[in-house]
Write an enzyme that holds these catalytic residues in place. Structure first.
Site, PDB file in Angstrom:
ATOM      1  N   ASN A  37       0.853  -1.188   0.000  1.00 57.40           N
ATOM      2  CA  ASN A  37       0.000   0.000   0.000  1.00 57.40           C
ATOM      3  C   ASN A  37       0.891   1.241   0.000  1.00 57.40           C
ATOM      4  O   ASN A  37       1.631   1.497   0.949  1.00 57.40           O
ATOM      5  CB  ASN A  37      -0.909  -0.005   1.227  1.00 57.40           C
ATOM      6  CG  ASN A  37      -1.881   1.159   1.192  1.00 57.40           C
ATOM      7  OD1 ASN A  37      -1.694   2.136   0.443  1.00 57.40           O
ATOM      8  ND2 ASN A  37      -2.927   1.068   1.986  1.00 57.40           N
ATOM      9  N   SER A 113       2.866  14.452 -14.822  1.00 58.75           N
ATOM     10  CA  SER A 113       1.643  14.748 -15.573  1.00 58.75           C
ATOM     11  C   SER A 113       1.806  16.116 -16.238  1.00 58.75           C
ATOM     12  O   SER A 113       2.626  16.934 -15.796  1.00 58.75           O
ATOM     13  CB  SER A 113       0.455  14.808 -14.601  1.00 58.75           C
ATOM     14  OG  SER A 113      -0.657  15.452 -15.201  1.00 58.75           O
ATOM     15  N   TYR A 126      -3.140  17.945  -7.171  1.00 59.26           N
ATOM     16  CA  TYR A 126      -2.434  17.127  -8.170  1.00 59.26           C
ATOM     17  C   TYR A 126      -1.242  17.887  -8.735  1.00 59.26           C
ATOM     18  O   TYR A 126      -0.152  17.329  -8.889  1.00 59.26           O
ATOM     19  CB  TYR A 126      -3.444  16.772  -9.266  1.00 59.26           C
ATOM     20  CG  TYR A 126      -3.032  15.658 -10.206  1.00 59.26           C
ATOM     21  CD1 TYR A 126      -2.799  14.365  -9.733  1.00 59.26           C
ATOM     22  CD2 TYR A 126      -2.927  15.891 -11.573  1.00 59.26           C
ATOM     23  CE1 TYR A 126      -2.456  13.332 -10.601  1.00 59.26           C
ATOM     24  CE2 TYR A 126      -2.592  14.874 -12.447  1.00 59.26           C
ATOM     25  CZ  TYR A 126      -2.362  13.591 -11.958  1.00 59.26           C
ATOM     26  OH  TYR A 126      -2.030  12.579 -12.837  1.00 59.26           O
ATOM     27  N   LYS A 130       2.570  16.573  -8.504  1.00 55.82           N
ATOM     28  CA  LYS A 130       3.287  16.196  -9.730  1.00 55.82           C
ATOM     29  C   LYS A 130       4.454  17.150 -10.020  1.00 55.82           C
ATOM     30  O   LYS A 130       5.472  16.720 -10.570  1.00 55.82           O
ATOM     31  CB  LYS A 130       2.323  16.114 -10.912  1.00 55.82           C
ATOM     32  CG  LYS A 130       1.307  14.969 -10.796  1.00 55.82           C
ATOM     33  CD  LYS A 130       1.965  13.593 -10.804  1.00 55.82           C
ATOM     34  CE  LYS A 130       0.950  12.458 -10.928  1.00 55.82           C
ATOM     35  NZ  LYS A 130       1.580  11.122 -10.915  1.00 55.82           N
TER      36      LYS A 130
END
Ligand SMILES: NC(=O)c1ccc[n+]([C@@H]2O[C@H](COP(=O)([O-])OP(=O)(O)OC[C@H]3O[C@@H](n4cnc5c(N)ncnc54)[C@H](OP(=O)(O)O)[C@@H]3O)[C@@H](O)[C@H]2O)c1
Length: 220
Positions: A37, A113, A126, A130
């Site tokens: 995990n 990304s 995000y 990133k």
């Protein structure tokens, strides 16, 4: 035979990476979330301890994208995003590079990304995570280059996976593709081919780069 440790291999881009590496003769370790995990430091430590010989290749593909506007951001949400998207990558690079140094060989591919450099409303968590991956990639590349360990990141645009359909309505996806120079989403296999090049012996000199694979998104 070279061994690759791949995160996020259960579906989406990671599944395509897994299939491609298997078809090209790699031994692929692609633990499920139950086995490792990524939001749990000790789970990562336990799983990696079960690979005493280390790996030649590490692909940090797993990622999560929780949408939130600036006013919705909390420390807890940042922590959750950072743990899977960044801290797990750091921990796995620390572990894998110890073995790679001994072998004077290693290839590491991180997942970034387009939203590391560009953004849009509700992508703050995000984009933060990133963008940090890009920094991690450059810094790790500099430290590890003397050991013939090359570290790069791929920064996809819009890929035909559950992440894209979960965060965009069909109408939004139509608008996205209408505005993309390539006029379509990427298929996971197309991203996997770039990962494969970066992770293979074919790549002998490129390191520290974040490669945008986005159908021209970043050009307009
Ligand atoms: N899709 C896109 O358009 C796009 C664009 C730019 C960048 N990316 C990046 O590309 C990478 C792959 O994206 P994708 O679209 O293939 O994602 P996806 O289809 O949503 O799959 C995410 C993968 O990450 C795994 N994962 C998430 N949290 C985890 C955890 N705590 N522990 C272990 N595994 C965990 C998932 O495992 P489970 O199956 O157990 O949930 C799954 O294998 C990500 O880093 C993403 O940020 C994607």
């Amino acid at each position: 035979m070279k061994t690759v440790l791949l995160t996020g291999g259960s579906r989406g881009i990671g599944k395509a990476v897994k299939d491609l590496f298997l078809s090209r003769g790699f031994n692929v370790l692609a633990p499920s979330r139950e086995e490792m995990n990524l939001s749990d430091h000790s789970s990562i430590a336990r799983y990696t301890a079960s690979i005493p010989q280390g790996v030649e290749v590490l692909v940090n593909c797993a990622g999560i994208n929780e949408l939130a506007g600036l006013e919705e951001v909390t420390d807890e949400k940042i922590q959750k995003m950072i743990s899977v998207n960044l801290l797990a990558q750091v921990q796995l690079i620390q572990w894998a590079s110890k073995f790679m140094k001994k072998k004077s060989y290693g290839r590491i591919v991180n997942f970034s990304s387009i939203w590391s450099e560009f953004s849009k409303p509700r992508r703050v968590l995000y984009s933060v995570a990133k963008a940090a991956v890009n920094g991690l990639t450059t810094a790790a590349a500099v430290e590890l280059a003397p050991h013939n360990i090359l570290v790069n990141a791929v920064a996809p645009g819009f890929v035909n996976t559950e992440m894209t359909s979960a965060n965009n309505t069909p109408e939004q996806i139509r608008q996205i593709t209408d505005n993309l120079p390539m006029r379509r989403l990427a298929e996971p296999k197309e991203i996997a081919e770039l990962v494969y090049f970066l992770a293979s012996e074919q790549n002998s000199f490129m390191t520290g780069q974040t490669l945008f694979i986005d159908g021209g998104f970043s050009c307009i």
